[in-house]
Design a protein around this motif. Structure first.
Motif, short mmCIF file in Angstrom:
data_model
loop_
_atom_site.label_atom_id
_atom_site.label_comp_id
_atom_site.label_asym_id
_atom_site.label_seq_id
_atom_site.Cartn_x
_atom_site.Cartn_y
_atom_site.Cartn_z
N ASN A 37 0.78 -1.10 -0.11
CA ASN A 37 0.00 0.07 0.15
C ASN A 37 0.82 1.35 -0.12
N GLN A 38 2.04 1.27 -0.05
CA GLN A 38 2.85 2.37 0.03
C GLN A 38 3.01 2.95 -1.53
N ASP A 39 3.44 4.21 -1.25
CA ASP A 39 3.26 5.21 -2.47
C ASP A 39 4.12 4.90 -3.57
N TYR A 40 5.49 4.28 -3.17
CA TYR A 40 6.40 3.90 -4.22
C TYR A 40 6.26 2.65 -4.95
N VAL A 41 5.17 1.90 -4.23
CA VAL A 41 4.87 0.50 -4.95
C VAL A 41 3.93 0.99 -6.04
N LEU A 59 3.68 3.89 -7.60
CA LEU A 59 4.48 4.56 -8.62
C LEU A 59 5.21 3.65 -9.51
N ALA A 60 5.94 2.53 -8.77
CA ALA A 60 6.50 1.47 -9.72
C ALA A 60 5.66 0.81 -10.69
N ARG A 61 4.47 0.63 -10.29
CA ARG A 61 3.34 -0.29 -11.18
C ARG A 61 2.94 0.93 -12.37
N SER A 62 2.79 2.49 -11.84
CA SER A 62 2.54 3.21 -12.85
C SER A 62 3.36 3.47 -13.77
N LYS A 63 4.70 2.98 -13.59
CA LYS A 63 5.75 3.05 -14.63
C LYS A 63 5.94 2.09 -15.50
N GLY A 64 4.98 1.17 -15.18
CA GLY A 64 4.91 0.13 -16.15
C GLY A 64 5.79 -1.14 -15.84
N LEU A 65 6.34 -1.38 -14.50
CA LEU A 65 7.27 -2.16 -14.23
C LEU A 65 6.34 -3.67 -14.01
N GLY A 66 6.91 -4.73 -14.48
CA GLY A 66 6.20 -5.99 -14.11
C GLY A 66 5.81 -6.22 -12.85
N VAL A 85 8.39 -5.66 -9.61
CA VAL A 85 7.87 -5.14 -8.17
C VAL A 85 7.83 -5.81 -7.12
N MET A 86 7.40 -7.11 -7.09
CA MET A 86 7.55 -7.89 -5.82
C MET A 86 8.99 -8.12 -5.32
N THR A 87 9.61 -8.45 -6.26
CA THR A 87 10.93 -8.65 -5.65
C THR A 87 11.92 -7.69 -5.35
#
Length: 309
Positions: free
Chosen positions: A199-203, A205-212, A216-218
């Motif tokens: 639920n953190q913002d940086y996660v 943000l990482a998803r919004s950048k298109g990271l798989g 993101v998980m690892t």
């Protein structure tokens, strides 16, 4: 990093010194004597006390013992034909360490997987199943779980040996019992931490950048969930590697834990103190490794620790 490590090493040495001193003093003030056998005459008892230096003043006994410990000599057992405590521990430690290592590795891997599945499938049937398994693993005591697995897996189904330590197959069942408890604890912490990190913002943000999802998980979620896991796993590993009293008694395994219990029943003070020192060394080393891992996983902790010193 070097200053941080040296500071932690010095702390560990001081803690060990205090533990050795307190443990040795406690043994001196216990009621009774290692030589309580009623068949011993006063002369024989005096000869035995002289043999082990127990007739010396306490200060002399303490300084002699401390100097011997520094040289790796933990004294001789009052029983077991006067064998050196260090040799007895070295004989039994590999067995306990092997069982503990198998349990901690399997339990940690299984627990992280279980906790991750639970967090990623939050509020689904997978989450409920994972939580149920974790709660059962923590709630059912080891002294209940071990006989149950012995009865069904070893006795009824004949899949594994029921007791003793004669081959690798004999180690699977006791390691499984240890691993189930470790997996349950690790899964609970992994789930809680991962849900918070997800639920953190940086996660986001990482998803919004298109990271798989795997990246993101690892890279972001699992790594940032590691600090609380280190707090749990490292001391748990130290406890399991030095032998578990219940498991070694239930499975008749000749490890450190089994010997420790036997030493208490016969007042073998030198063996009790020696084993306690061993446990202390493992725990102090574990906490030292824990502090160093904190610094590796989260550099902010290392910097803060250095400045506070």
């Amino acid at each position: 990093m070097l200053r941080y490590t040296v500071k932690r090493l010095l702390n560990a040495v001081v803690i060990l010194f205090v533990i050795i001193t307190i443990t040795w003093l406690l043994m001196q003030f216990l009621p009774g004597s290692p030589f309580n056998d009623q068949r011993l005459t006063e002369q024989a008892r005096a000869q035995l006390e002289a043999k082990y230096g127990l007739n010396e003043p306490l200060l002399v006994q303490y300084t002699t013992y401390l100097w011997n410990v520094i040289q790796g000599d933990l004294g001789n057992s009052y029983f077991l034909n006067g064998r050196p405590v260090t040799a007895i521990i070295l004989d039994r430690l590999p067995v306990s360490a092997f069982l503990g290592l198998q349990g901690i590795v399997a339990g940690t891997i299984g627990g992280i997987a279980l906790g991750a599945i639970s967090a990623m499938r939050h509020n689904t049937v997978w989450d409920r199943l994972s939580t149920l398994v974790s709660v059962l693993g923590i709630s059912v005591p080891i002294f209940v779980l071990a006989p149950l697995l012995q009865y069904w897996i070893a006795f009824k189904w004949g899949l594994l040996p029921i007791a003793f330590f004669e081959s690798w197959a004999h180690s699977v069942l006791p390691s499984l019992v240890l691993g189930i408890y470790v997996a349950a604890v690790v899964a609970t912490y992994t789930r809680t931490e991962m849900l918070e990190v997800l639920n953190q913002d940086y996660v986001t943000l990482a998803r919004s950048k298109g990271l798989g999802g795997f990246h993101v998980m690892t890279r972001h979620v699992l790594r940032n969930s590691m600090v609380p896991l280190i707090t749990i796993i490292v001391p748990l590993a130290a406890a399991l590697l030095t032998g578990t009293l219940v498991i070694e008694r239930v499975f008749a395994i000749p490890g450190i834990g089994e010997q420790f219990v036997r030493s208490i029943t016969v007042n073998d003070y030198s063996m009790i103190v020696g084993t306690t020192i061993l446990f202390s060394i493992f725990f102090v080393t574990a906490y030292l490794v824990q502090d160093l891992l904190y610094g590796v996983v989260d550099p902010r902790i290392r910097v803060a620790g250095t400045r506070s010193g």
